[in-house]
Design a protein around this motif. Structure first.
Motif, PDB file in Angstrom:
ATOM      1  N   TYR A   1       1.488  -1.320   0.031  1.00 31.70           N
ATOM      2  CA  TYR A   1      -0.369  -0.216   0.256  1.00 31.70           C
ATOM      3  C   TYR A   1       0.756   1.071   0.091  1.00 31.70           C
ATOM      4  O   TYR A   1       0.506   1.866  -0.141  1.00 31.70           O
ATOM      5  N   TRP A   2       1.873   0.870   0.284  1.00 29.23           N
ATOM      6  CA  TRP A   2       3.247   1.991   0.591  1.00 29.23           C
ATOM      7  C   TRP A   2       4.223   1.936  -0.754  1.00 29.23           C
ATOM      8  O   TRP A   2       5.143   3.361  -0.477  1.00 29.23           O
ATOM      9  N   ALA A   3       3.536   1.209  -1.494  1.00 26.39           N
ATOM     10  CA  ALA A   3       4.883   1.058  -2.733  1.00 26.39           C
ATOM     11  C   ALA A   3       4.449   1.946  -3.993  1.00 26.39           C
ATOM     12  O   ALA A   3       3.633   2.167  -3.799  1.00 26.39           O
ATOM     13  N   ARG A   4       5.631   2.064  -4.503  1.00 28.55           N
ATOM     14  CA  ARG A   4       5.757   2.934  -5.764  1.00 28.55           C
ATOM     15  C   ARG A   4       5.667   1.746  -7.603  1.00 28.55           C
ATOM     16  O   ARG A   4       5.054   2.004  -8.114  1.00 28.55           O
ATOM     17  N   ARG A   5       5.937   0.496  -6.594  1.00 23.90           N
ATOM     18  CA  ARG A   5       5.640  -0.372  -7.877  1.00 23.90           C
ATOM     19  C   ARG A   5       5.424  -1.888  -7.351  1.00 23.90           C
ATOM     20  O   ARG A   5       5.744  -2.636  -6.166  1.00 23.90           O
ATOM     21  N   PRO A   6       4.558  -2.457  -8.153  1.00 25.07           N
ATOM     22  CA  PRO A   6       4.247  -3.824  -7.416  1.00 25.07           C
ATOM     23  C   PRO A   6       5.359  -4.632  -7.284  1.00 25.07           C
ATOM     24  O   PRO A   6       6.004  -4.811  -8.318  1.00 25.07           O
ATOM     25  N   LYS A   7       5.290  -6.051  -6.788  1.00 24.51           N
ATOM     26  CA  LYS A   7       5.366  -7.074  -6.481  1.00 24.51           C
ATOM     27  C   LYS A   7       5.832  -7.649  -7.798  1.00 24.51           C
ATOM     28  O   LYS A   7       4.382  -7.417  -8.271  1.00 24.51           O
ATOM     29  N   PRO A   8       6.295  -9.006  -8.469  1.00 20.57           N
ATOM     30  CA  PRO A   8       6.108  -9.587  -8.890  1.00 20.57           C
ATOM     31  C   PRO A   8       6.005 -10.398  -8.652  1.00 20.57           C
ATOM     32  O   PRO A   8       6.122 -11.898  -8.553  1.00 20.57           O
ATOM     33  N   CYS A   9       4.609 -10.761  -8.516  1.00 18.89           N
ATOM     34  CA  CYS A   9       4.200 -11.847  -7.126  1.00 18.89           C
ATOM     35  C   CYS A   9       4.018 -13.027  -7.572  1.00 18.89           C
ATOM     36  O   CYS A   9       3.659 -13.347  -8.572  1.00 18.89           O
ATOM     37  N   MET A  10       4.651 -14.122  -6.868  1.00 21.98           N
ATOM     38  CA  MET A  10       4.697 -15.589  -7.308  1.00 21.98           C
ATOM     39  C   MET A  10       5.660 -15.667  -8.474  1.00 21.98           C
ATOM     40  O   MET A  10       5.862 -16.383  -9.113  1.00 21.98           O
ATOM     41  N   GLY A  11       6.037 -14.483  -9.152  1.00 21.75           N
ATOM     42  CA  GLY A  11       7.369 -13.923  -9.850  1.00 21.75           C
ATOM     43  C   GLY A  11       5.879 -14.699 -11.804  1.00 21.75           C
ATOM     44  O   GLY A  11       6.550 -14.677 -12.475  1.00 21.75           O
ATOM     45  N   GLY A  12       4.945 -13.970 -11.369  1.00 26.47           N
ATOM     46  CA  GLY A  12       4.416 -14.050 -12.755  1.00 26.47           C
ATOM     47  C   GLY A  12       3.376 -15.171 -11.534  1.00 26.47           C
ATOM     48  O   GLY A  12       2.768 -16.703 -11.215  1.00 26.47           O
ATOM     49  N   TRP A  13       1.614 -15.146 -11.993  1.00 28.10           N
ATOM     50  CA  TRP A  13       0.392 -15.921 -12.222  1.00 28.10           C
ATOM     51  C   TRP A  13       1.114 -17.581 -12.603  1.00 28.10           C
ATOM     52  O   TRP A  13       1.190 -17.341 -14.142  1.00 28.10           O
ATOM     53  N   GLY A  14       0.882 -18.472 -12.279  1.00 30.92           N
ATOM     54  CA  GLY A  14       1.283 -19.514 -13.033  1.00 30.92           C
ATOM     55  C   GLY A  14       2.113 -20.095 -14.297  1.00 30.92           C
ATOM     56  O   GLY A  14       2.734 -20.162 -14.384  1.00 30.92           O
ATOM     57  N   ARG A  15       3.543 -19.063 -13.576  1.00 26.97           N
ATOM     58  CA  ARG A  15       4.536 -19.743 -13.784  1.00 26.97           C
ATOM     59  C   ARG A  15       5.444 -20.095 -12.744  1.00 26.97           C
ATOM     60  O   ARG A  15       6.584 -20.567 -13.685  1.00 26.97           O
ATOM     61  N   MET A  16       6.117 -19.654 -11.600  1.00 25.88           N
ATOM     62  CA  MET A  16       7.355 -20.102 -10.642  1.00 25.88           C
ATOM     63  C   MET A  16       6.890 -21.608  -9.361  1.00 25.88           C
ATOM     64  O   MET A  16       7.488 -22.124  -9.245  1.00 25.88           O
ATOM     65  N   VAL A  17       5.342 -20.622  -8.682  1.00 27.56           N
ATOM     66  CA  VAL A  17       5.023 -22.074  -7.754  1.00 27.56           C
ATOM     67  C   VAL A  17       3.682 -22.336  -7.904  1.00 27.56           C
ATOM     68  O   VAL A  17       2.574 -22.069  -8.667  1.00 27.56           O
ATOM     69  N   ILE A  18       3.389 -23.301  -7.421  1.00 32.54           N
ATOM     70  CA  ILE A  18       2.093 -23.885  -7.586  1.00 32.54           C
ATOM     71  C   ILE A  18       2.244 -24.515  -5.825  1.00 32.54           C
ATOM     72  O   ILE A  18       2.939 -24.727  -5.256  1.00 32.54           O
ATOM     73  N   ALA A  19       1.054 -24.128  -5.727  1.00 30.49           N
ATOM     74  CA  ALA A  19       0.423 -24.204  -4.066  1.00 30.49           C
ATOM     75  C   ALA A  19      -0.916 -25.384  -3.830  1.00 30.49           C
ATOM     76  O   ALA A  19      -2.051 -25.635  -4.741  1.00 30.49           O
ATOM     77  N   VAL A  20      -0.568 -25.881  -2.740  1.00 26.24           N
ATOM     78  CA  VAL A  20      -1.843 -26.695  -2.717  1.00 26.24           C
ATOM     79  C   VAL A  20      -2.622 -26.723  -1.375  1.00 26.24           C
ATOM     80  O   VAL A  20      -1.525 -26.407  -0.273  1.00 26.24           O
ATOM     81  N   THR A  21      -3.904 -26.883  -1.377  1.00 22.84           N
ATOM     82  CA  THR A  21      -4.176 -26.720   0.156  1.00 22.84           C
ATOM     83  C   THR A  21      -4.133 -28.212   0.764  1.00 22.84           C
ATOM     84  O   THR A  21      -4.241 -28.838   0.484  1.00 22.84           O
ATOM     85  N   PRO A  22      -4.681 -27.293   1.664  1.00 16.62           N
ATOM     86  CA  PRO A  22      -4.645 -28.562   3.180  1.00 16.62           C
ATOM     87  C   PRO A  22      -5.863 -29.887   1.899  1.00 16.62           C
ATOM     88  O   PRO A  22      -5.084 -30.725   2.975  1.00 16.62           O
ATOM     89  N   SER A  23      -7.180 -29.670   1.452  1.00 16.54           N
ATOM     90  CA  SER A  23      -7.890 -30.586   1.182  1.00 16.54           C
ATOM     91  C   SER A  23      -8.014 -30.709  -0.263  1.00 16.54           C
ATOM     92  O   SER A  23      -7.922 -31.981  -0.764  1.00 16.54           O
ATOM     93  N   GLY A  24      -6.407 -30.312  -0.545  1.00 14.99           N
ATOM     94  CA  GLY A  24      -5.397 -30.621  -2.041  1.00 14.99           C
ATOM     95  C   GLY A  24      -6.674 -29.478  -3.165  1.00 14.99           C
ATOM     96  O   GLY A  24      -6.293 -30.584  -4.021  1.00 14.99           O
ATOM     97  N   ARG A  25      -7.241 -28.445  -3.001  1.00 12.10           N
ATOM     98  CA  ARG A  25      -7.149 -27.477  -3.786  1.00 12.10           C
ATOM     99  C   ARG A  25      -5.878 -27.424  -4.571  1.00 12.10           C
ATOM    100  O   ARG A  25      -4.952 -27.274  -3.921  1.00 12.10           O
TER     101      ARG A  25
END
Length: 378
Positions: free
Chosen positions: A232-256
């Protein structure tokens, strides 16, 4: 040059459970926590790790909630290492003891990240909502180093502890940490619910920037410091997760399976379940992962921005939460039409007072405050 969106993810964030003895008001988990009864059993997590390694994942981050709440944690580490994955444990330390740390080391654990809430027991235990938590964390940090495991200290900073940032850095040195991650609260999940209580003032942020810059120079070669400023105080956004669906995959406790741990806030997306299709197909073909890959989905000012393949438009979840549409530019960017409104929101909330609503399982999730900013021309 290879298309980066055709490559496998580097890392997997495996949220083994949402259970946690701490009640941190800045937790990024969803307000509606998944129950123990919905968690993937041991055999299914083992299969997930096998599929992740086959897909090309290199790093496995075991998280939660508190992953030590799983009695099968050591077994999961053994199996993950057997598949060739580098295994990192992200933990509050509560639920661990010296003997279990040794068992995790013998199981093949490569690295441990330990969260701290503050530098003294009074403040830390108040923030975490768990009496005795800070003292136990200090024992665990020393036990990790005694066991020969690399240690990262995760310090989440906000209005109530940011003035002790210098002491947090000194504490990381005292604990013989290899790395210190200083992360200002990112406003998702419970943190968004507590935004008015957590938002630092601009003066606090400016001071913390100076403190970190000086520490990076002073401790170069001794302690690696990573620093995340509040959006909220930044000037530029962070490259969230290195880009959507680009570098990281997340799995919830139930397997989503999600492109990031907060992606559930984006409406209209259906996140596949690991029981329904293989992980590789989810990564490569699912609509949820394809939705914001690349740059074709972008609107202006992102579409013609020279940084469009640097920050990838910023965070889709934050764009959704603050503008009502995940296709808009992240308001953290100074080029966003909503940027001024975000700065005004940060200034107003940083001067306000509000009690913490600590993270707790509830029969029904509390409602988030109205956060969508008015349209720039409205």
């Amino acid at each position: 040059m290879a298309d980066p969106w055709s490559e496998p993810p580097i890392g997997m964030l495996a949220e083994l459970t949402h259970r946690c003895p701490l009640q941190c008001p800045y937790c990024s988990n969803p307000l509606e926590l998944e129950s123990r009864g919905r968690e993937l059993p041991t055999a299914e997590w083992r299969r997930v790790f096998e599929e992740a390694a086959a897909l090309g994942v290199l790093q496995l981050h075991l998280s939660g909630g508190e992953p030590a709440a799983r009695p099968d944690l050591e077994e999961l580490v053994v199996h993950a290492r057997a598949t060739g994955l580098y295994v990192n444990l992200i933990t509050s330390g509560v639920g661990l003891d010296e003997e279990r740390i040794l068992r995790l080391r013998e199981a093949g654990l490569d690295h441990l990240q330990l969260s701290i809430q503050d530098v003294d027991a009074k403040h830390a235990d108040m923030i975490g909502g768990y009496k005795g938590g800070h003292a136990h964390k200090m024992k665990i940090a020393r036990a990790v180093r005694d066991a020969g495991l690399p240690l990262t200290i995760n310090a989440v900073v906000h209005r109530h502890n940011i003035d002790r940032l210098e002491q947090m850095i000194d504490l990381a040195v005292e604990l013989d940490a290899h790395r210190l991650e200083i992360a200002h609260v990112q406003y998702y999940g419970w943190a968004l619910l507590n935004r008015k209580a957590l938002m630092p003032t601009r003066a606090q942020l400016d001071h913390s920037n100076r403190v970190v810059a000086a520490a990076v120079e002073r401790l170069r070669g001794r302690l690696v410091i990573d620093y995340v400023v509040p959006d909220y105080w930044a000037r530029r956004p962070k490259p969230c997760m290195g880009g959507w669906g680009r570098m990281v995959i997340a799995v919830t406790p139930s397997g989503r399976v999600l492109p990031c741990h907060a992606a559930h806030v984006v409406p209209g997306l259906s996140f596949p379940h690991l029981r329904d299709q293989p992980l590789a197909r989810i990564w490569r073909e699912s609509e949820a992962f394809q939705k914001f890959r690349g740059t074709g989905w972008m609107r202006e000012p992102c579409r013609s921005c020279e940084r469009r393949e640097v920050d990838f438009g910023g965070c889709r979840c934050q764009a959704m939460l603050l503008t009502g549409d995940p296709r808009n530019a992240d308001p953290a960017c100074e080029l966003s039409p909503w940027h001024r409104a975000v700065l005004e929101l940060a200034a107003a909330e940083s001067e306000g007072e509000a009690p913490f609503l600590h993270r707790r399982p509830m029969r029904s999730a509390p409602e988030l405050p109205a956060t969508v900013l008015p349209a720039p021309d409205g």
